[in-house]
Enzyme design. Structure first.
Site, PDB file in Angstrom:
ATOM      1  N   GLU A  24       0.830  -1.207   0.000  1.00 43.23           N
ATOM      2  CA  GLU A  24       0.000   0.000   0.000  1.00 43.23           C
ATOM      3  C   GLU A  24       0.861   1.253   0.000  1.00 43.23           C
ATOM      4  O   GLU A  24       2.073   1.198   0.227  1.00 43.23           O
ATOM      5  CB  GLU A  24      -0.923   0.003   1.218  1.00 43.23           C
ATOM      6  CG  GLU A  24      -0.174   0.056   2.546  1.00 43.23           C
ATOM      7  CD  GLU A  24      -1.001   0.672   3.660  1.00 43.23           C
ATOM      8  OE1 GLU A  24      -1.375   1.845   3.516  1.00 43.23           O
ATOM      9  OE2 GLU A  24      -1.224  -0.013   4.677  1.00 43.23           O
ATOM     10  N   LYS A  70      -5.892  10.533   0.803  1.00 42.04           N
ATOM     11  CA  LYS A  70      -5.990   9.197   1.386  1.00 42.04           C
ATOM     12  C   LYS A  70      -7.177   8.501   0.735  1.00 42.04           C
ATOM     13  O   LYS A  70      -8.329   8.855   0.968  1.00 42.04           O
ATOM     14  CB  LYS A  70      -6.172   9.292   2.899  1.00 42.04           C
ATOM     15  CG  LYS A  70      -6.188   7.951   3.607  1.00 42.04           C
ATOM     16  CD  LYS A  70      -6.394   8.143   5.102  1.00 42.04           C
ATOM     17  CE  LYS A  70      -6.474   6.796   5.810  1.00 42.04           C
ATOM     18  NZ  LYS A  70      -6.768   6.972   7.257  1.00 42.04           N
ATOM     19  N   SER A 118     -14.117   0.700   9.473  1.00 41.65           N
ATOM     20  CA  SER A 118     -13.262   0.846   8.297  1.00 41.65           C
ATOM     21  C   SER A 118     -13.775   0.022   7.121  1.00 41.65           C
ATOM     22  O   SER A 118     -14.230  -1.117   7.285  1.00 41.65           O
ATOM     23  CB  SER A 118     -11.836   0.410   8.639  1.00 41.65           C
ATOM     24  OG  SER A 118     -11.037   0.350   7.480  1.00 41.65           O
ATOM     25  N   SER A 119     -13.642   0.608   5.930  1.00 42.31           N
ATOM     26  CA  SER A 119     -14.008  -0.126   4.713  1.00 42.31           C
ATOM     27  C   SER A 119     -13.025  -1.262   4.421  1.00 42.31           C
ATOM     28  O   SER A 119     -13.290  -2.095   3.554  1.00 42.31           O
ATOM     29  CB  SER A 119     -14.067   0.823   3.514  1.00 42.31           C
ATOM     30  OG  SER A 119     -12.794   1.399   3.252  1.00 42.31           O
ATOM     31  N   ASP A 120     -11.907  -1.302   5.150  1.00 47.04           N
ATOM     32  CA  ASP A 120     -10.992  -2.444   5.010  1.00 47.04           C
ATOM     33  C   ASP A 120     -11.744  -3.750   5.267  1.00 47.04           C
ATOM     34  O   ASP A 120     -11.483  -4.772   4.620  1.00 47.04           O
ATOM     35  CB  ASP A 120      -9.838  -2.350   6.019  1.00 47.04           C
ATOM     36  CG  ASP A 120      -8.903  -1.180   5.768  1.00 47.04           C
ATOM     37  OD1 ASP A 120      -9.081  -0.471   4.763  1.00 47.04           O
ATOM     38  OD2 ASP A 120      -8.005  -0.973   6.601  1.00 47.04           O
ATOM     39  N   ASP A 123     -18.512   3.968  13.191  1.00 47.22           N
ATOM     40  CA  ASP A 123     -17.254   4.186  12.468  1.00 47.22           C
ATOM     41  C   ASP A 123     -16.555   2.842  12.287  1.00 47.22           C
ATOM     42  O   ASP A 123     -15.911   2.322  13.200  1.00 47.22           O
ATOM     43  CB  ASP A 123     -16.362   5.161  13.232  1.00 47.22           C
ATOM     44  CG  ASP A 123     -15.177   5.659  12.396  1.00 47.22           C
ATOM     45  OD1 ASP A 123     -14.934   5.071  11.317  1.00 47.22           O
ATOM     46  OD2 ASP A 123     -14.517   6.616  12.817  1.00 47.22           O
ATOM     47  N   VAL A 127      -5.704   0.147   2.733  1.00 47.25           N
ATOM     48  CA  VAL A 127      -5.822  -1.308   2.599  1.00 47.25           C
ATOM     49  C   VAL A 127      -6.933  -1.663   1.615  1.00 47.25           C
ATOM     50  O   VAL A 127      -6.745  -2.486   0.714  1.00 47.25           O
ATOM     51  CB  VAL A 127      -6.074  -1.964   3.975  1.00 47.25           C
ATOM     52  CG1 VAL A 127      -6.488  -3.431   3.817  1.00 47.25           C
ATOM     53  CG2 VAL A 127      -4.827  -1.867   4.843  1.00 47.25           C
ATOM     54  N   LYS A 147      -5.014  -2.569  14.014  1.00 49.32           N
ATOM     55  CA  LYS A 147      -4.336  -1.468  14.715  1.00 49.32           C
ATOM     56  C   LYS A 147      -4.826  -1.370  16.162  1.00 49.32           C
ATOM     57  O   LYS A 147      -6.022  -1.425  16.440  1.00 49.32           O
ATOM     58  CB  LYS A 147      -4.566  -0.154  13.980  1.00 49.32           C
ATOM     59  CG  LYS A 147      -3.885  -0.078  12.615  1.00 49.32           C
ATOM     60  CD  LYS A 147      -4.017   1.301  12.013  1.00 49.32           C
ATOM     61  CE  LYS A 147      -3.283   1.396  10.690  1.00 49.32           C
ATOM     62  NZ  LYS A 147      -4.030   0.806   9.564  1.00 49.32           N
TER      63      LYS A 147
END
Length: 341
Positions: free
Chosen positions: A54, A116, A170-172, A168, A136, A189
Protein backbone atom coordinates in the site's frame (compact mmCIF):
# COMPACT_ATOMS: atom_id res chain seq x y z
CA UNK A 1 -11.85 -32.25 -12.73
CA UNK A 2 -8.42 -31.21 -14.00
CA UNK A 3 -10.04 -28.98 -16.61
CA UNK A 4 -12.20 -27.38 -13.93
CA UNK A 5 -9.18 -26.65 -11.72
CA UNK A 6 -7.24 -25.22 -14.65
CA UNK A 7 -10.17 -22.96 -15.48
CA UNK A 8 -10.35 -21.67 -11.92
CA UNK A 9 -6.63 -20.97 -11.67
CA UNK A 10 -6.59 -19.32 -15.07
CA UNK A 11 -9.55 -17.13 -14.25
CA UNK A 12 -7.91 -15.82 -11.08
CA UNK A 13 -4.26 -15.47 -12.02
CA UNK A 14 -3.64 -15.46 -15.74
CA UNK A 15 -6.46 -13.61 -17.47
CA UNK A 16 -5.50 -10.29 -15.91
CA UNK A 17 -1.86 -10.84 -16.80
CA UNK A 18 -2.76 -11.74 -20.38
CA UNK A 19 -4.63 -8.45 -20.69
CA UNK A 20 -1.51 -6.44 -19.91
CA UNK A 21 1.10 -5.40 -22.42
CA UNK A 22 4.71 -5.40 -21.27
CA UNK A 23 6.82 -2.31 -21.75
CA UNK A 24 7.50 1.06 -20.21
CA UNK A 25 4.35 3.00 -19.42
CA UNK A 26 2.18 0.22 -20.83
CA UNK A 27 -1.50 -0.12 -20.10
CA UNK A 28 -3.61 -3.28 -19.95
CA UNK A 29 -5.52 -3.86 -23.17
CA UNK A 30 -8.78 -4.59 -21.33
CA UNK A 31 -7.89 -2.57 -18.22
CA UNK A 32 -6.86 0.64 -19.92
CA UNK A 33 -7.45 2.66 -16.77
CA UNK A 34 -4.60 0.94 -14.89
CA UNK A 35 -0.88 1.48 -15.45
CA UNK A 36 1.19 -1.61 -14.69
CA UNK A 37 4.96 -1.34 -14.44
CA UNK A 38 6.98 -3.42 -16.92
CA UNK A 39 8.44 -5.53 -14.09
CA UNK A 40 5.04 -6.34 -12.58
CA UNK A 41 3.56 -6.96 -16.03
CA UNK A 42 6.30 -9.50 -16.79
CA UNK A 43 5.83 -11.15 -13.40
CA UNK A 44 2.09 -11.51 -14.01
CA UNK A 45 2.75 -12.94 -17.45
CA UNK A 46 5.16 -15.61 -16.17
CA UNK A 47 3.57 -16.45 -12.82
CA UNK A 48 6.41 -14.91 -10.82
CA UNK A 49 5.44 -14.24 -7.18
CA UNK A 50 4.31 -10.66 -6.53
CA UNK A 51 3.59 -8.80 -3.31
CA UNK A 52 1.29 -5.79 -3.37
CA UNK A 53 2.21 -2.91 -1.04
CA UNK A 54 0.00 0.00 0.00
CA UNK A 55 0.99 3.65 -0.27
CA UNK A 56 -0.86 5.31 2.62
CA UNK A 57 1.96 4.20 4.91
CA UNK A 58 4.27 6.31 2.72
CA UNK A 59 2.15 9.45 2.54
CA UNK A 60 0.35 9.45 5.88
CA UNK A 61 2.31 7.02 8.04
CA UNK A 62 5.55 8.89 8.69
CA UNK A 63 7.45 12.08 7.74
CA UNK A 64 9.79 12.61 4.78
CA UNK A 65 12.48 11.33 4.23
CA UNK A 66 11.83 8.46 6.65
CA UNK A 67 8.78 7.44 4.64
CA UNK A 68 10.77 7.32 1.41
CA UNK A 69 13.57 5.26 2.95
CA UNK A 70 11.07 2.84 4.51
CA UNK A 71 9.23 2.41 1.21
CA UNK A 72 12.49 1.55 -0.58
CA UNK A 73 13.53 -0.83 2.22
CA UNK A 74 10.21 -2.69 2.02
CA UNK A 75 10.70 -3.29 -1.70
CA UNK A 76 14.25 -4.53 -1.07
CA UNK A 77 12.98 -6.97 1.57
CA UNK A 78 10.36 -8.34 -0.81
CA UNK A 79 13.00 -8.84 -3.52
CA UNK A 80 15.47 -10.48 -1.11
CA UNK A 81 12.81 -13.05 -0.28
CA UNK A 82 12.14 -13.96 -3.88
CA UNK A 83 9.14 -11.87 -4.94
CA UNK A 84 8.46 -8.77 -7.03
CA UNK A 85 7.20 -5.72 -5.09
CA UNK A 86 4.18 -3.88 -6.49
CA UNK A 87 3.59 -0.67 -4.56
CA UNK A 88 0.16 0.65 -5.52
CA UNK A 89 -0.91 4.30 -5.71
CA UNK A 90 -2.92 6.68 -7.90
CA UNK A 91 -0.78 9.29 -9.66
CA UNK A 92 -2.36 12.09 -11.71
CA UNK A 93 -5.61 10.14 -11.67
CA UNK A 94 -4.09 6.88 -12.94
CA UNK A 95 -4.01 3.79 -10.68
CA UNK A 96 -0.42 2.50 -10.80
CA UNK A 97 0.58 -1.08 -10.02
CA UNK A 98 4.31 -0.95 -9.29
CA UNK A 99 6.11 2.36 -8.79
CA UNK A 100 9.52 3.56 -9.89
CA UNK A 101 11.93 4.98 -7.30
CA UNK A 102 11.13 8.44 -8.65
CA UNK A 103 7.39 7.86 -8.21
CA UNK A 104 7.94 6.59 -4.67
CA UNK A 105 9.79 9.79 -3.84
CA UNK A 106 7.09 11.98 -5.40
CA UNK A 107 4.51 10.31 -3.16
CA UNK A 108 6.79 10.55 -0.12
CA UNK A 109 7.34 14.26 -0.67
CA UNK A 110 3.64 14.88 -1.19
CA UNK A 111 2.90 13.31 2.17
CA UNK A 112 -0.58 14.14 3.43
CA UNK A 113 -1.14 16.40 0.38
CA UNK A 114 -1.87 13.16 -1.45
CA UNK A 115 -5.47 12.13 -0.95
CA UNK A 116 -5.99 9.20 1.39
CA UNK A 117 -7.92 6.92 -0.96
CA UNK A 118 -10.06 4.01 0.19
CA UNK A 119 -11.81 1.84 -2.38
CA UNK A 120 -14.81 4.19 -2.44
CA UNK A 121 -12.52 7.09 -3.42
CA UNK A 122 -10.79 5.54 -6.42
CA UNK A 123 -13.29 6.88 -8.98
CA UNK A 124 -13.18 10.38 -7.45
CA UNK A 125 -9.38 10.52 -7.49
CA UNK A 126 -9.31 9.26 -11.07
CA UNK A 127 -11.95 11.74 -12.26
CA UNK A 128 -10.18 14.63 -10.56
CA UNK A 129 -6.77 13.53 -11.89
CA UNK A 130 -5.51 13.69 -8.33
CA UNK A 131 -2.71 11.93 -6.50
CA UNK A 132 -4.03 9.28 -4.14
CA UNK A 133 -2.33 7.10 -1.55
CA UNK A 134 -4.18 3.81 -1.39
CA UNK A 135 -5.42 2.42 1.91
CA UNK A 136 -5.82 -1.31 2.60
CA UNK A 137 -9.23 -1.43 0.90
CA UNK A 138 -8.14 0.41 -2.26
CA UNK A 139 -4.89 -1.56 -2.51
CA UNK A 140 -6.79 -4.84 -2.18
CA UNK A 141 -9.26 -3.83 -4.84
CA UNK A 142 -6.63 -2.72 -7.37
CA UNK A 143 -4.42 -5.76 -6.67
CA UNK A 144 -7.36 -8.06 -7.30
CA UNK A 145 -8.15 -6.36 -10.62
CA UNK A 146 -4.78 -7.40 -12.05
CA UNK A 147 -4.53 -10.81 -10.34
CA UNK A 148 -2.14 -10.20 -7.43
CA UNK A 149 -3.26 -12.52 -4.58
CA UNK A 150 -0.90 -11.44 -1.76
CA UNK A 151 -0.77 -8.02 -0.14
CA UNK A 152 1.41 -6.83 2.75
CA UNK A 153 0.55 -3.97 5.08
CA UNK A 154 1.29 -2.86 8.63
CA UNK A 155 -2.12 -3.27 10.21
CA UNK A 156 -5.68 -3.20 8.94
CA UNK A 157 -8.45 -0.80 9.94
CA UNK A 158 -11.43 -2.01 11.89
CA UNK A 159 -14.25 -1.09 14.21
CA UNK A 160 -13.27 2.08 16.05
CA UNK A 161 -13.55 2.28 19.80
CA UNK A 162 -17.12 3.33 20.64
CA UNK A 163 -17.98 2.22 17.11
CA UNK A 164 -21.21 0.73 18.44
CA UNK A 165 -22.36 4.35 18.86
CA UNK A 166 -20.54 6.16 16.05
CA UNK A 167 -20.86 3.38 13.42
CA UNK A 168 -17.25 4.19 12.47
CA UNK A 169 -16.15 0.97 10.77
CA UNK A 170 -13.26 0.85 8.30
CA UNK A 171 -14.01 -0.13 4.71
CA UNK A 172 -10.99 -2.44 5.01
CA UNK A 173 -13.37 -4.94 6.62
CA UNK A 174 -16.05 -4.88 3.94
CA UNK A 175 -13.35 -5.03 1.26
CA UNK A 176 -11.96 -8.15 2.94
CA UNK A 177 -15.46 -9.59 2.75
CA UNK A 178 -15.73 -8.94 -0.98
CA UNK A 179 -12.23 -9.19 -2.46
CA UNK A 180 -10.28 -12.49 -2.69
CA UNK A 181 -6.84 -11.19 -1.67
CA UNK A 182 -4.73 -12.45 1.24
CA UNK A 183 -3.69 -9.60 3.54
CA UNK A 184 -0.55 -10.11 5.62
CA UNK A 185 -0.56 -7.70 8.56
CA UNK A 186 0.39 -7.39 12.22
CA UNK A 187 -3.28 -7.73 13.06
CA UNK A 188 -5.67 -4.89 13.72
CA UNK A 189 -4.34 -1.47 14.71
CA UNK A 190 -4.18 -1.20 18.52
CA UNK A 191 -6.10 2.09 18.48
CA UNK A 192 -9.22 0.14 17.40
CA UNK A 193 -11.71 -2.21 19.07
CA UNK A 194 -10.08 -5.55 18.31
CA UNK A 195 -12.76 -7.92 19.71
CA UNK A 196 -15.57 -6.18 17.78
CA UNK A 197 -13.42 -6.11 14.63
CA UNK A 198 -12.89 -9.87 14.83
CA UNK A 199 -16.65 -10.34 15.21
CA UNK A 200 -17.27 -8.14 12.17
CA UNK A 201 -14.74 -10.10 10.11
CA UNK A 202 -16.58 -13.31 10.97
CA UNK A 203 -19.83 -11.75 9.76
CA UNK A 204 -18.07 -10.80 6.53
CA UNK A 205 -16.97 -14.46 5.99
CA UNK A 206 -13.28 -13.52 6.16
CA UNK A 207 -10.83 -16.33 6.92
CA UNK A 208 -8.68 -15.10 9.82
CA UNK A 209 -5.55 -16.87 11.07
CA UNK A 210 -2.61 -15.96 13.28
CA UNK A 211 0.93 -16.84 12.24
CA UNK A 212 2.59 -19.33 14.62
CA UNK A 213 0.53 -18.21 17.62
CA UNK A 214 -2.82 -18.99 19.21
CA UNK A 215 -3.48 -15.41 20.31
CA UNK A 216 -4.44 -12.68 17.89
CA UNK A 217 -1.69 -10.00 17.76
CA UNK A 218 -2.38 -6.34 18.46
CA UNK A 219 -0.16 -4.45 16.01
CA UNK A 220 2.31 -2.76 18.42
CA UNK A 221 2.22 -5.74 20.79
CA UNK A 222 2.21 -9.52 20.34
CA UNK A 223 -0.95 -10.14 22.31
CA UNK A 224 -4.45 -8.67 22.33
CA UNK A 225 -6.22 -10.87 24.83
CA UNK A 226 -8.26 -12.35 21.96
CA UNK A 227 -7.92 -15.96 20.85
CA UNK A 228 -7.10 -16.28 17.15
CA UNK A 229 -9.84 -17.98 15.10
CA UNK A 230 -7.19 -20.23 13.51
CA UNK A 231 -3.44 -20.77 13.39
CA UNK A 232 -1.04 -21.20 10.46
CA UNK A 233 2.48 -22.52 10.91
CA UNK A 234 4.51 -21.62 7.84
CA UNK A 235 4.51 -19.80 4.49
CA UNK A 236 3.63 -23.12 2.86
CA UNK A 237 0.64 -23.55 5.18
CA UNK A 238 -0.53 -20.02 4.35
CA UNK A 239 -0.14 -20.74 0.64
CA UNK A 240 -2.32 -23.85 0.93
CA UNK A 241 -5.06 -21.83 2.63
CA UNK A 242 -4.92 -19.16 -0.09
CA UNK A 243 -4.92 -21.81 -2.81
CA UNK A 244 -7.95 -23.53 -1.25
CA UNK A 245 -9.77 -20.18 -1.13
CA UNK A 246 -9.07 -19.75 -4.83
CA UNK A 247 -10.28 -23.25 -5.72
CA UNK A 248 -13.46 -22.65 -3.73
CA UNK A 249 -13.93 -19.47 -5.75
CA UNK A 250 -14.64 -17.57 -2.57
CA UNK A 251 -15.32 -13.88 -3.04
CA UNK A 252 -13.94 -13.00 0.39
CA UNK A 253 -10.33 -12.39 1.38
CA UNK A 254 -7.99 -13.81 4.00
CA UNK A 255 -6.34 -12.05 6.93
CA UNK A 256 -3.07 -13.54 8.18
CA UNK A 257 -1.99 -11.81 11.38
CA UNK A 258 1.75 -11.87 12.08
CA UNK A 259 2.90 -10.87 15.59
CA UNK A 260 5.47 -8.09 15.77
CA UNK A 261 8.91 -9.54 16.61
CA UNK A 262 9.31 -9.68 20.39
CA UNK A 263 12.41 -7.45 20.41
CA UNK A 264 10.40 -4.66 18.76
CA UNK A 265 7.19 -5.10 20.71
CA UNK A 266 6.16 -1.99 22.63
CA UNK A 267 4.97 -2.01 26.24
CA UNK A 268 1.25 -2.79 26.24
CA UNK A 269 0.51 -0.48 29.18
CA UNK A 270 2.54 2.37 27.64
CA UNK A 271 0.73 2.05 24.31
CA UNK A 272 -2.73 1.76 25.88
CA UNK A 273 -2.18 4.84 28.04
CA UNK A 274 -1.08 6.82 25.00
CA UNK A 275 -4.06 5.55 22.98
CA UNK A 276 -6.53 6.62 25.66
CA UNK A 277 -5.04 10.12 25.79
CA UNK A 278 -5.00 10.39 21.98
CA UNK A 279 -8.64 9.25 21.77
CA UNK A 280 -9.67 11.88 24.30
CA UNK A 281 -7.84 14.59 22.34
CA UNK A 282 -9.45 13.44 19.09
CA UNK A 283 -12.91 13.73 20.66
CA UNK A 284 -12.11 17.18 22.03
CA UNK A 285 -10.87 18.35 18.63
CA UNK A 286 -13.80 16.62 16.86
CA UNK A 287 -11.44 14.65 14.61
CA UNK A 288 -13.45 11.89 12.94
CA UNK A 289 -13.68 9.81 9.76
CA UNK A 290 -10.57 8.98 7.77
CA UNK A 291 -8.63 11.77 9.53
CA UNK A 292 -8.87 9.99 12.87
CA UNK A 293 -6.49 7.07 12.31
CA UNK A 294 -3.54 9.20 11.05
CA UNK A 295 -4.10 11.62 13.96
CA UNK A 296 -4.21 8.84 16.54
CA UNK A 297 -1.10 7.08 15.20
CA UNK A 298 0.87 10.33 15.06
CA UNK A 299 -0.24 11.36 18.54
CA UNK A 300 0.53 7.94 20.03
CA UNK A 301 3.98 8.19 18.48
CA UNK A 302 4.53 11.59 20.14
CA UNK A 303 3.28 10.36 23.50
CA UNK A 304 5.52 7.28 23.41
CA UNK A 305 8.60 9.26 22.45
CA UNK A 306 8.82 7.65 19.01
CA UNK A 307 8.56 4.09 20.31
CA UNK A 308 5.34 3.35 18.44
CA UNK A 309 6.73 4.54 15.08
CA UNK A 310 9.85 2.41 15.53
CA UNK A 311 7.61 -0.57 16.27
CA UNK A 312 5.46 0.25 13.23
CA UNK A 313 8.46 0.24 10.89
CA UNK A 314 9.81 -3.00 12.39
CA UNK A 315 6.51 -4.84 12.09
CA UNK A 316 5.83 -3.85 8.49
CA UNK A 317 9.35 -4.97 7.50
CA UNK A 318 8.72 -8.31 9.21
CA UNK A 319 5.38 -8.60 7.39
CA UNK A 320 7.11 -7.90 4.07
CA UNK A 321 9.57 -10.72 4.65
CA UNK A 322 6.89 -13.25 5.60
CA UNK A 323 4.47 -12.02 2.93
CA UNK A 324 7.10 -12.47 0.21
CA UNK A 325 7.78 -16.02 1.41
CA UNK A 326 4.05 -16.74 1.28
CA UNK A 327 3.84 -15.36 -2.27
CA UNK A 328 6.78 -17.56 -3.32
CA UNK A 329 5.18 -20.65 -1.74
CA UNK A 330 1.87 -19.88 -3.45
CA UNK A 331 3.53 -19.43 -6.85
CA UNK A 332 5.36 -22.75 -6.41
CA UNK A 333 2.12 -24.47 -5.41
CA UNK A 334 0.29 -23.04 -8.42
CA UNK A 335 3.13 -24.11 -10.71
CA UNK A 336 3.00 -27.68 -9.40
CA UNK A 337 -0.75 -27.69 -9.95
CA UNK A 338 -0.29 -26.65 -13.59
CA UNK A 339 2.40 -29.26 -14.12
CA UNK A 340 0.08 -32.02 -12.88
CA UNK A 341 -2.63 -31.03 -15.37
Amino acid sequence: MADSRLAILSRHFTSAAADCKAGSGSFGQNLGWIKISPEVSEALKHGTPIVALESTIISHGMPYPQNFETAKELEVIVRENGAVPATIAILDGIPCIGLTTEELEILARLGSKARKAASRDIALVMAGRENGATTVSATMYLASKVGIPVFVTGGIGGVHRHGENTMDVSSDLTELGNTPVAVISAGIKSILDIPRTLEYLETQRVTVAAYRTDEFPAFFTQTSGCKAPARVESPEHCARVIDANIRLEQKSGILIAVPIPREHSASGSLIESAIQQALQEAREKKITGNAETPFLLARVNELTGGASLASNIALVKNNASIGAKIAVSLAQLQKRSYNRL
